[in-house]
Design an enzyme around this catalytic site. Structure first.
Site, PDB file in Angstrom:
ATOM      1  NE  ARG A 119      -1.895  -2.371   3.199  1.00  0.00           N
ATOM      2  CZ  ARG A 119      -2.246  -2.866   4.389  1.00  0.00           C
ATOM      3  NH1 ARG A 119      -3.377  -2.471   4.954  1.00  0.00           N
ATOM      4  NH2 ARG A 119      -1.478  -3.740   5.013  1.00  0.00           N
TER       5      ARG A 119
ATOM      6  CD  GLN B 216       7.895 -14.054   5.961  1.00  0.00           C
ATOM      7  OE1 GLN B 216       8.046 -12.841   6.125  1.00  0.00           O
ATOM      8  NE2 GLN B 216       6.725 -14.645   6.114  1.00  0.00           N
TER       9      GLN B 216
ATOM     10  CB  THR C 183       1.929 -11.690  10.736  1.00  0.00           C
ATOM     11  OG1 THR C 183       0.556 -12.103  10.776  1.00  0.00           O
ATOM     12  CG2 THR C 183       1.990 -10.274  10.183  1.00  0.00           C
TER      13      THR C 183
ATOM     14  N   GLY D  19      -6.881  -5.342  12.762  1.00  0.00           N
ATOM     15  CA  GLY D  19      -7.523  -6.529  13.313  1.00  0.00           C
ATOM     16  C   GLY D  19      -8.337  -6.120  14.538  1.00  0.00           C
TER      17      GLY D  19
ATOM     18  CD  GLU E 131      -5.868  -9.283  10.596  1.00  0.00           C
ATOM     19  OE1 GLU E 131      -5.455  -8.269  10.015  1.00  0.00           O
ATOM     20  OE2 GLU E 131      -5.637  -9.501  11.804  1.00  0.00           O
TER      21      GLU E 131
ATOM     22  CG  ASN F 217      -3.429  -7.246  16.786  1.00  0.00           C
ATOM     23  OD1 ASN F 217      -2.558  -6.986  17.621  1.00  0.00           O
ATOM     24  ND2 ASN F 217      -3.239  -8.073  15.772  1.00  0.00           N
TER      25      ASN F 217
ATOM     26  CE1 TYR G  38      36.669  20.113 -11.637  1.00  0.00           C
ATOM     27  CE2 TYR G  38      34.859  21.472 -12.435  1.00  0.00           C
ATOM     28  CZ  TYR G  38      35.525  20.255 -12.396  1.00  0.00           C
ATOM     29  OH  TYR G  38      35.020  19.185 -13.088  1.00  0.00           O
TER      30      TYR G  38
END
Ligand code: UD1
Ligand code: CA
Length: 453
Positions: free
Chosen positions: A16, A73, A79, A139, A153, A168, A385
């Site tokens: 997202r 993973q 999760t 959740g 969820e 949650n 320079y």
């Protein structure tokens, strides 16, 4: 075996966010999200948590290297699946603290309270919850009376469950062996086809295990960053926290609404920050300094009693009682000793300027060492320079560089030397000498200007 191990989930892509960058690497108050979570873990005494990485793992690993144990993973299947990857490291661990890499506003005190509740109650699982007026996307915590039944969820919730405002936060404590057992039982049978860590609560509930919830008083802490809008929300909350902290530490902010201070900045008492000022990176400001208005300092150090106004500076050391600006541009590698003045429309790059010297107006000073109490006239340019290479310039103590001097590097101007205004100096000027390089003025007296008839 340690009693407590923390696992931070940080393998997700962050779809997202619509970004090339892995979600946990997006910046909040100048530091990646994951860095904030690591800091919070450190503050509750967890020195090396396990961090689950996957999407964009090279970038994440590089950013946290040395501060965490890395667990990979390979596929991000949810999760629950993320925590399964950590199980080999959790053998015999009493309490597993799970944190989300996208929840950067969590306070260490809250985390301490969560761990304490979990251990004193002897629960199998304890979840950190929060009340949200707009719980969309989180959740929901489903309870029967005071007892936790499950976490559902958004996408799997019934319309009734969606009305629940206790959410949650994605932060939990688990008893190690119970977590391991429950993870073998979760399945991806849900709206997202993922292994949800939250299903562990269902399983415990059906087994009649003891579970607890700890609700934060500050619902801001629960903010999970899934979108750029949430990132901006978190930035605003975190910025306010930082500003309030520095004000309680004795810093005056004339206009907090236009003051931006990164998490890594350190300020001292009696610093005054004027409007439209940004202090970034590891900037350090000593006592009695006035910064702003309209100033941006990134990774700079400013000594006691200095004033920096309408200035942009990066990777610069500014000594005590210096006056910088208005409209100065100080670039990396610049070091100003005490009582240096850098005035309007002056750019300084990679240069060392010693005590009491002044570059008051309209100059470019690059790759230069200026000694003590030198005066650099308006419009002086170090020509460092030649289109291929950069060359150094050295200007001695008490030197006086006339206005509009071009100093063609490599070049040395000795102590107490003077250059005439408008000179292009190409050869070294010894100490005590005067160097002038300009054509003689021709003056024609009573000269009649041509006029159009
Ligand atoms: C999750 C919780 C939700 C909670 C919310 C709080 C689940 C199923 N849902 O939802 O109940 O309200 O957090 O913010 O856990 N991650 C991995 N590997 C994966 C998937 C995710 O490491 O395979 C990491 C992500 O990088 C992220 C964290 O886990 O840091 C949370 O994942 P995310 O997809 O943001 O979960 P939410 O949908 O927000
Ligand atoms: Ca999230």
């Amino acid at each position: 075996m340690p009693n407590l191990v923390a696992v931070i989930m940080a393998a997700g892509k962050g779809t997202r966010m619509k970004s090339k960058l892995p979600k946990v690497m997006h910046s909040l108050a100048g530091q990646p999200l994951i860095e904030h979570v690591l800091n919070t873990a450190n503050q509750v005494g967890i020195e090396r948590p396990l961090v689950i990485v996957g999407h964009g793992r090279e970038v994440v690993e590089a950013s946290i290297s040395g501060r965490a144990e890395i667990v990979v993973q390979t596929e991000q299947l949810g999760t629950g699946h993320a925590i399964m990857q950590a199980l080999p490291f959790l053998e015999g661990v009493q309490t597993v603290l799970v944190l989300s890499g996208d929840q950067p506003l969590l306070n260490p005190e809250t985390l301490r309270a969560l761990i304490e509740l979990h251990t004193t109650r002897g629960s199998k699982a304890t979840v950190l919850t929060a009340y949200m007026e707009q719980p969309f996307g989180y959740g929901r915590v489903v309870k029967r009376g005071d007892d936790l039944v499950k976490i559902v969820e958004e996408k799997d919730a019934t319309p009734d469950e969606r009305q629940i405002k206790e959410i949650n936060t994605g932060t939990y404590c688990f008893e190690g062996s119970a977590l391991k057992d429950a993870l073998t039982k979760i399945t991806p049978q849900n709206a997202q086809g993922e292994y949800y860590l939250t299903e562990v609560f269902d399983i415990f509930s059906r087994q009649g295990e003891k579970m607890s919830t700890h609700c934060t008083r500050d619902s801001h802490e629960a903010l999970g960053i899934n979108s750029r809008a949430q990132l901006a929300q978190a930035e605003a909350i975190f910025r306010e926290r930082i500003l309030e902290y520095w004000m309680t530490e004795g810093v005056t902010m004339v206009d907090p609404a236009t003051t931006f201070i990164s998490a890594g900045v350190e300020l001292s008492r009696d610093v005054t920050i004027l409007p439209f000022t940004r202090l970034l990176g590891k900037t350090r400001i000593a006592e009695d300094v006035i910064i702003g208005p309209q100033t941006s300092l990134d990774n700079c150090t400013v000594g006691c009693g200095s004033e920096v106004t309408y200035t942009v500076a990066k990777d610069v050391l500014i000594g005590d009682r210096c006056h910088i600006g208005p409209f100065a541009y100080l670039r990396p590698g610049t070091k100003l000793e005490s009582e240096v003045k850098v005035g309007d429309f002056v750019e300084i790059k990679n240069s060392w300027i010693e005590t009491g010297s002044k570059v008051p107006h309209l100059s470019y000073i690059g790759d230069t060492h200026i000694g003590k109490s030198a005066n650099i006239g308006a419009g002086t340019i170090t020509c460092n320079y030649d289109g291929v290479k950069k060359y150094p310039t050295k200007i001695g103590d008490h030197a006086f560089i006339g206005s509009n001097t071009n100093l063609v590097a490599p070049l040395e101007v000795g102590d107490n030397a003077v250059t005439g205004a408008g000179s292009t100096i190409t050869k070294d000027v010894p100490a005590e000498a005067l160097a002038v390089e300009r054509s003689k003025q021709v003056t024609k007296v009573n000269w009649q200007r041509k006029t159009i008839k």
